[in-house]
Write a protein that holds these residues in place. Structure first.
Motif, PDB file in Angstrom:
ATOM      1  N   ILE A  36     -15.679  34.192 108.129  1.00 48.97           N
ATOM      2  CA  ILE A  36     -16.080  35.516 107.633  1.00 48.97           C
ATOM      3  C   ILE A  36     -17.473  35.869 108.158  1.00 48.97           C
ATOM      4  O   ILE A  36     -17.732  37.011 108.567  1.00 48.97           O
ATOM      5  CB  ILE A  36     -16.074  35.547 106.085  1.00 48.97           C
ATOM      6  N   LYS A  37     -18.358  34.868 108.155  1.00 46.41           N
ATOM      7  CA  LYS A  37     -19.710  35.090 108.693  1.00 46.41           C
ATOM      8  C   LYS A  37     -19.655  35.384 110.193  1.00 46.41           C
ATOM      9  O   LYS A  37     -20.387  36.241 110.690  1.00 46.41           O
ATOM     10  CB  LYS A  37     -20.585  33.863 108.427  1.00 46.41           C
ATOM     11  N   ILE A  38     -18.795  34.666 110.907  1.00 46.15           N
ATOM     12  CA  ILE A  38     -18.627  34.918 112.345  1.00 46.15           C
ATOM     13  C   ILE A  38     -18.131  36.346 112.581  1.00 46.15           C
ATOM     14  O   ILE A  38     -18.538  37.021 113.537  1.00 46.15           O
ATOM     15  CB  ILE A  38     -17.632  33.906 112.964  1.00 46.15           C
ATOM     16  N   SER A  39     -17.256  36.819 111.680  1.00 51.13           N
ATOM     17  CA  SER A  39     -16.699  38.171 111.835  1.00 51.13           C
ATOM     18  C   SER A  39     -17.782  39.231 111.762  1.00 51.13           C
ATOM     19  O   SER A  39     -17.651  40.300 112.375  1.00 51.13           O
ATOM     20  CB  SER A  39     -15.630  38.429 110.780  1.00 51.13           C
ATOM     21  N   PHE A  40     -18.867  38.954 111.007  1.00 49.79           N
ATOM     22  CA  PHE A  40     -19.967  39.926 110.904  1.00 49.79           C
ATOM     23  C   PHE A  40     -20.605  40.173 112.268  1.00 49.79           C
ATOM     24  O   PHE A  40     -21.021  41.293 112.572  1.00 49.79           O
ATOM     25  CB  PHE A  40     -21.027  39.440 109.910  1.00 49.79           C
ATOM     26  N   PHE A  41     -20.664  39.135 113.078  1.00 51.46           N
ATOM     27  CA  PHE A  41     -21.191  39.286 114.440  1.00 51.46           C
ATOM     28  C   PHE A  41     -20.303  40.233 115.254  1.00 51.46           C
ATOM     29  O   PHE A  41     -20.797  41.121 115.967  1.00 51.46           O
ATOM     30  CB  PHE A  41     -21.273  37.919 115.123  1.00 51.46           C
ATOM     31  N   LYS A  46     -14.508  52.193 110.963  1.00 53.91           N
ATOM     32  CA  LYS A  46     -13.443  51.385 111.569  1.00 53.91           C
ATOM     33  C   LYS A  46     -13.886  49.968 111.942  1.00 53.91           C
ATOM     34  O   LYS A  46     -13.110  49.018 111.786  1.00 53.91           O
ATOM     35  CB  LYS A  46     -12.872  52.093 112.796  1.00 53.91           C
ATOM     36  N   PRO A  47     -15.099  49.772 112.465  1.00 53.87           N
ATOM     37  CA  PRO A  47     -15.524  48.399 112.803  1.00 53.87           C
ATOM     38  C   PRO A  47     -15.506  47.438 111.615  1.00 53.87           C
ATOM     39  O   PRO A  47     -15.377  46.223 111.815  1.00 53.87           O
ATOM     40  CB  PRO A  47     -16.955  48.598 113.323  1.00 53.87           C
ATOM     41  N   ILE A  48     -15.613  47.950 110.381  1.00 51.09           N
ATOM     42  CA  ILE A  48     -15.594  47.086 109.193  1.00 51.09           C
ATOM     43  C   ILE A  48     -14.252  46.360 109.072  1.00 51.09           C
ATOM     44  O   ILE A  48     -14.169  45.255 108.529  1.00 51.09           O
ATOM     45  CB  ILE A  48     -15.872  47.908 107.913  1.00 51.09           C
ATOM     46  N   TYR A  49     -13.200  46.975 109.580  1.00 48.87           N
ATOM     47  CA  TYR A  49     -11.868  46.369 109.509  1.00 48.87           C
ATOM     48  C   TYR A  49     -11.781  45.059 110.305  1.00 48.87           C
ATOM     49  O   TYR A  49     -10.831  44.300 110.128  1.00 48.87           O
ATOM     50  CB  TYR A  49     -10.804  47.339 110.032  1.00 48.87           C
ATOM     51  N   ILE A  50     -12.736  44.823 111.179  1.00 51.40           N
ATOM     52  CA  ILE A  50     -12.733  43.586 111.962  1.00 51.40           C
ATOM     53  C   ILE A  50     -12.766  42.368 111.047  1.00 51.40           C
ATOM     54  O   ILE A  50     -12.032  41.391 111.246  1.00 51.40           O
ATOM     55  CB  ILE A  50     -13.938  43.560 112.928  1.00 51.40           C
ATOM     56  N   THR A  51     -13.586  42.430 110.013  1.00 48.56           N
ATOM     57  CA  THR A  51     -13.662  41.329 109.041  1.00 48.56           C
ATOM     58  C   THR A  51     -12.320  41.128 108.349  1.00 48.56           C
ATOM     59  O   THR A  51     -11.877  39.992 108.130  1.00 48.56           O
ATOM     60  CB  THR A  51     -14.769  41.599 108.008  1.00 48.56           C
ATOM     61  N   PHE A  52     -11.663  42.225 108.001  1.00 48.68           N
ATOM     62  CA  PHE A  52     -10.341  42.125 107.363  1.00 48.68           C
ATOM     63  C   PHE A  52      -9.329  41.473 108.300  1.00 48.68           C
ATOM     64  O   PHE A  52      -8.531  40.625 107.878  1.00 48.68           O
ATOM     65  CB  PHE A  52      -9.864  43.509 106.940  1.00 48.68           C
ATOM     66  N   LEU A  53      -9.343  41.843 109.577  1.00 53.04           N
ATOM     67  CA  LEU A  53      -8.402  41.270 110.550  1.00 53.04           C
ATOM     68  C   LEU A  53      -8.642  39.777 110.744  1.00 53.04           C
ATOM     69  O   LEU A  53      -7.689  38.994 110.889  1.00 53.04           O
ATOM     70  CB  LEU A  53      -8.518  42.002 111.889  1.00 53.04           C
ATOM     71  N   VAL A  54      -9.903  39.367 110.739  1.00 55.68           N
ATOM     72  CA  VAL A  54     -10.223  37.942 110.835  1.00 55.68           C
ATOM     73  C   VAL A  54      -9.702  37.214 109.589  1.00 55.68           C
ATOM     74  O   VAL A  54      -9.142  36.111 109.682  1.00 55.68           O
ATOM     75  CB  VAL A  54     -11.748  37.728 110.991  1.00 55.68           C
ATOM     76  N   ALA A  55      -9.875  37.846 108.424  1.00 56.85           N
ATOM     77  CA  ALA A  55      -9.388  37.252 107.176  1.00 56.85           C
ATOM     78  C   ALA A  55      -7.870  37.110 107.181  1.00 56.85           C
ATOM     79  O   ALA A  55      -7.326  36.109 106.692  1.00 56.85           O
ATOM     80  CB  ALA A  55      -9.842  38.092 105.991  1.00 56.85           C
ATOM     81  N   VAL A  56      -7.173  38.095 107.760  1.00 59.36           N
ATOM     82  CA  VAL A  56      -5.708  38.021 107.865  1.00 59.36           C
ATOM     83  C   VAL A  56      -5.294  36.828 108.719  1.00 59.36           C
ATOM     84  O   VAL A  56      -4.367  36.084 108.372  1.00 59.36           O
ATOM     85  CB  VAL A  56      -5.133  39.330 108.457  1.00 59.36           C
TER      86      VAL A  56
END
Length: 378
Positions: free
Chosen positions: A105-110, A295-305
């Motif tokens: 999740i932390k990596i997804s923030f990058f 839209k870029p916030i969804y990146i964290t959600f996709l990583v979580a999926v």
């Protein structure tokens, strides 16, 4: 030891992500570059304009495939580690799954920050720069797009026809129709014509002909032995004005603040300097800001999926079904992400809900992880 494991994981993810996004972007860019040949073939722009325009389309391609590349990267790396039994080694080594999830999740923030930079700054700047090449371009290859015995209208308000080109490179039996003025049309017929460059202007020199002017339904005509027709006065059909998606994020936000009366604009001076800053264009501005900042916030959600893959091992008889469900959820999320802009409107509450949705989805899936892992006591 744990730091080394996490570092290797992060390195593998970044390497594969770069490979995926550059490979897919290159393929799309080549296909798109072929379509952009219209700038040379039909619109008469030079190859330098064509090259710069196509090259500057790369950031836009990056931003469009970015979510897909992120989901594919993390899901592939996790499956690869699972197939090689490396994830089991991690669990046996004492790494807890919730800590593993927190790390990703932390990596997804990058990746979110990178996407924000790409969508909000680099892509609109590159698109505006690309459009500036067209705005400042003359019709370098105008002569080459003319075809014998064909009416050609590659420039606005001007139609040109000629019968053939003789041995001296002159165009024979020419016809030109100029509709650049609202209440005036000009038709010119010439026996021959040829193109000349005078300084930085392209001139069509016509010989032995007649010009017919129609002004407010009144007709006049005159004959000439030689006259100059300035092609540089005309522009291509290609759109040259700045579009909403080419406007900087700062200007779009400033426009919204002014229109919604959150910022004072005495005598409308600031608004007049902003392109497309009108009530008629409000929905497009909302959509553009949503695409760039939300839209870029969804990146964290996709990583979580993709992290749902670690909840079951390959030895579980439902693993293949679980894998299919996760990939289906991921691709459905990407489709929704790309189409969610269509739901943006002038309704402030609806826009606010859509803006909060990625945060809500991230919280839901994270709580799902906490509940599932607590039940399994992993």
């Amino acid at each position: 030891m744990k730091k080394i494991i996490y570092r290797n994981l992060a390195t593998d993810c970044i390497k594969f992500f770069l490979l995926i996004i550059f490979t897919i972007s290159a393929i799309i860019w080549v296909l798109q570059a072929v379509n952009y040949l219209d700038f040379v073939i039909e619109d008469g722009h030079g190859f330098l304009v064509y090259f710069n325009f196509t090259l500057l389309s790369f950031p836009k391609i990056f931003s469009r495939i970015y979510p897909f590349a992120v989901f594919l990267t993390f899901s592939y790396i996790l499956l690869k580690y699972e197939e090689k039994n490396e994830l089991i080694i991690f669990w046996n080594f004492g790494i807890k799954k919730i800590h593993f999830i927190n790390f990703f999740i932390k990596i997804s923030f990058f990746f979110v920050l990178l996407s924000l930079l790409l969508n909000a700054v680099i892509s609109p700047m590159a698109q505006d720069k690309a459009r500036s090449f067209i705005r400042s371009s003359d019709l370098d290859f105008f002569e080459s797009v003319l075809k014998p015995k064909k009416f050609v209208d590659v420039v606005q308000n001007l139609t040109i026809y000629y019968e053939k080109k003789n041995e001296n490179g002159e165009l024979e039996n020419m016809f030109l129709n100029d509709k650049s003025s609202i209440n005036e049309t000009q038709t010119t017929i010439a026996k021959t014509g040829k193109f000349e460059m005078r300084g930085d202007k392209k001139i069509l020199v016509l010989f032995d002909g007649k010009t017919i002017n129609n002004v407010n339904r009144k007709t006049s005509e005159f004959n000439f032995s030689k006259t100059d027709f300035n092609i540089s006065n005309f522009s291509t059909h290609t759109t040259t004005h700045q579009k909403t998606q080419e406007t900087s994020t700062k200007k779009l936000v400033l426009c919204l603040l002014i229109i919604n009366n959150f910022k004072k604009d005495i005598d409308g001076k600031i608004k007049s300097e902003l392109n497309n800053c009108t009530l008629m264009n409000m929905v497009n501005i909302y959509k553009e800001i949503y695409s760039r900042l939300i839209k870029p916030i969804y990146i964290t959600f996709l990583v979580a999926v993709s992290l749902l893959l670690i909840l079951k091992s390959k030895s579980d008889h439902t693993f293949k079904t679980q894998k299919f469900r996760i990939y289906s959820l991921g691709f459905i999320s990407i489709i929704f992400l790309e189409s969610s802009s269509k739901f943006i409107s002038n309704d402030l509450m609806q826009n606010l809900f859509l803006s909060m949705l990625p945060f809500i989805l991230i919280l839901i899936i994270y709580f799902y992880f906490l509940i599932t892992l607590k039940v399994k006591k992993i």
